[in-house]
Design a protein around this motif. Sequence first.
Motif, PDB file in Angstrom:
ATOM      1  N   LEU A 151       0.830  -1.216   0.000  1.00 14.29           N
ATOM      2  CA  LEU A 151       0.000   0.000   0.000  1.00 14.29           C
ATOM      3  C   LEU A 151       0.862   1.263   0.000  1.00 14.29           C
ATOM      4  O   LEU A 151       1.999   1.253   0.477  1.00 14.29           O
ATOM      5  CB  LEU A 151      -0.907   0.006   1.234  1.00 14.29           C
ATOM      6  N   ASN A 194       0.327   3.918   1.736  1.00 14.75           N
ATOM      7  CA  ASN A 194       0.413   4.585   3.038  1.00 14.75           C
ATOM      8  C   ASN A 194       1.182   3.778   4.087  1.00 14.75           C
ATOM      9  O   ASN A 194       1.143   4.102   5.258  1.00 14.75           O
ATOM     10  CB  ASN A 194      -1.001   4.903   3.551  1.00 14.75           C
ATOM     11  N   GLU A 195       1.821   2.709   3.672  1.00 15.66           N
ATOM     12  CA  GLU A 195       2.579   1.888   4.616  1.00 15.66           C
ATOM     13  C   GLU A 195       4.066   1.893   4.254  1.00 15.66           C
ATOM     14  O   GLU A 195       4.427   2.204   3.126  1.00 15.66           O
ATOM     15  CB  GLU A 195       2.079   0.433   4.572  1.00 15.66           C
TER      16      GLU A 195
HETATM   17  C1  LIG Z   1      -3.398   2.359   5.146  1.00 14.53           C
HETATM   18  O1  LIG Z   1      -4.659   2.241   4.549  1.00 14.53           O
HETATM   19  C2  LIG Z   1      -5.355   1.038   4.873  1.00 14.53           C
HETATM   20  C3  LIG Z   1      -6.678   0.998   4.116  1.00 14.53           C
HETATM   21  O2  LIG Z   1      -6.628   1.745   2.967  1.00 14.53           O
HETATM   22  C4  LIG Z   1      -5.590   0.973   6.375  1.00 14.53           C
HETATM   23  O3  LIG Z   1      -6.218  -0.244   6.706  1.00 14.53           O
HETATM   24  C5  LIG Z   1      -4.268   1.097   7.110  1.00 14.53           C
HETATM   25  O4  LIG Z   1      -4.487   1.153   8.494  1.00 14.53           O
HETATM   26  C6  LIG Z   1      -3.524   2.340   6.670  1.00 14.53           C
HETATM   27  N1  LIG Z   1      -2.191   2.329   7.285  1.00 14.53           N
HETATM   28  C7  LIG Z   1      -1.673   3.401   7.877  1.00 14.53           C
HETATM   29  C8  LIG Z   1      -0.290   3.248   8.445  1.00 14.53           C
HETATM   30  O5  LIG Z   1      -2.263   4.463   7.968  1.00 14.53           O
END
Ligand SMILES: *[C@@H]1O[C@H](CO)[C@@H](O)[C@H](O)[C@H]1NC(C)=O
Length: 207
Positions: free
Chosen positions: A36, A38-39
């Motif tokens: 992803l 955002n990770e």
């Molecule tokens: C990144 O996004 C996913 C869903 O899109 C979510 O489940 C996850 O917690 C998010 N991770 C962070 C580190 O924000």
Amino acid sequence: MMNPMFCFLLTLTAVLAMTEGRGSTPVLDSDSKNVLSNESYSIIPLKSNGVSYDSGGLTVFNRGGTCPIYIGVKASEFNLGVTVRFSDWNSTDKYVPQLLNLNIKMNITTPIKCLRPKYWAAGAREEAWFLRAGIKPLKPKFQIKKSDVYMGGYYISYCPAGFNCTRVGTFVNEDGVRHLALNATPAHFAFVRGVIKTSSKTTMSIG
Ligand SMILES: *[C@@H]1O[C@H](CO)[C@@H](O)[C@H](O)[C@H]1NC(C)=O
Ligand SMILES: *[C@@H]1O[C@H](CO)[C@@H](O)[C@H](O)[C@H]1NC(C)=O
Ligand SMILES: *[C@@H]1O[C@H](CO)[C@@H](O)[C@H](O)[C@H]1NC(C)=O
Ligand SMILES: *[C@@H]1O[C@H](CO)[C@@H](O)[C@H](O)[C@H]1NC(C)=O
């Protein structure tokens, strides 16, 4: 009023265009979950058995105290190294897609001289064509593609024009340091999500 068959064909064409669209296949991490945007992930080369780690994760270093900053991998497979995030691909996918150009940004927190050395880039050829760390590129130039040899392994390629890609490998310099380089045997990489937990996991095999 529009012919219903025509409407159906239009819809079908739209669906096909979407599903056959570029970059619709996600890159998976070492737990087979979508990578992803955002990770954060460690990037670790695999051994030729395609399962265990061949070295640690990413590190950055210079030579003789001067710029540029090079990108290499840690010697120990127990060191997951600097994590990265992927960004800037040309699709609306939330996951990191295969075969679309993207940027790889390293989480370098310690102050280090040279121009904001956070993003993967290719420099000039030296003993090998080493990858360097630099400012955000104007155009993303790296791509990720599933290995056709190892499950869970991926090639990372440098694709300056979006095609004619060169795969990233590791190259050991005369000091024994493992650089990431373009004219080396291509490596298969695994993407390991998350924060390093030093207290757990003594075995580093994946899958
Ligand atoms: C990144 O996004 C996913 C869903 O899109 C979510 O489940 C996850 O917690 C998010 N991770 C962070 C580190 O924000
Ligand atoms: C992004 O993709 C769209 C659709 O495939 C294409 O029309 C556009 O030129 C692309 N943009 C860039 C910057 O490559
Ligand atoms: C970057 O690394 C620092 C220190 O290791 C850590 O605290 C921080 O959460 C990391 N940030 C991301 C986005 O991974
Ligand atoms: C891409 O590769 C082909 C075949 O190797 C070569 O003929 C062509 O000149 C290359 N194009 C670019 C833009 O490098």
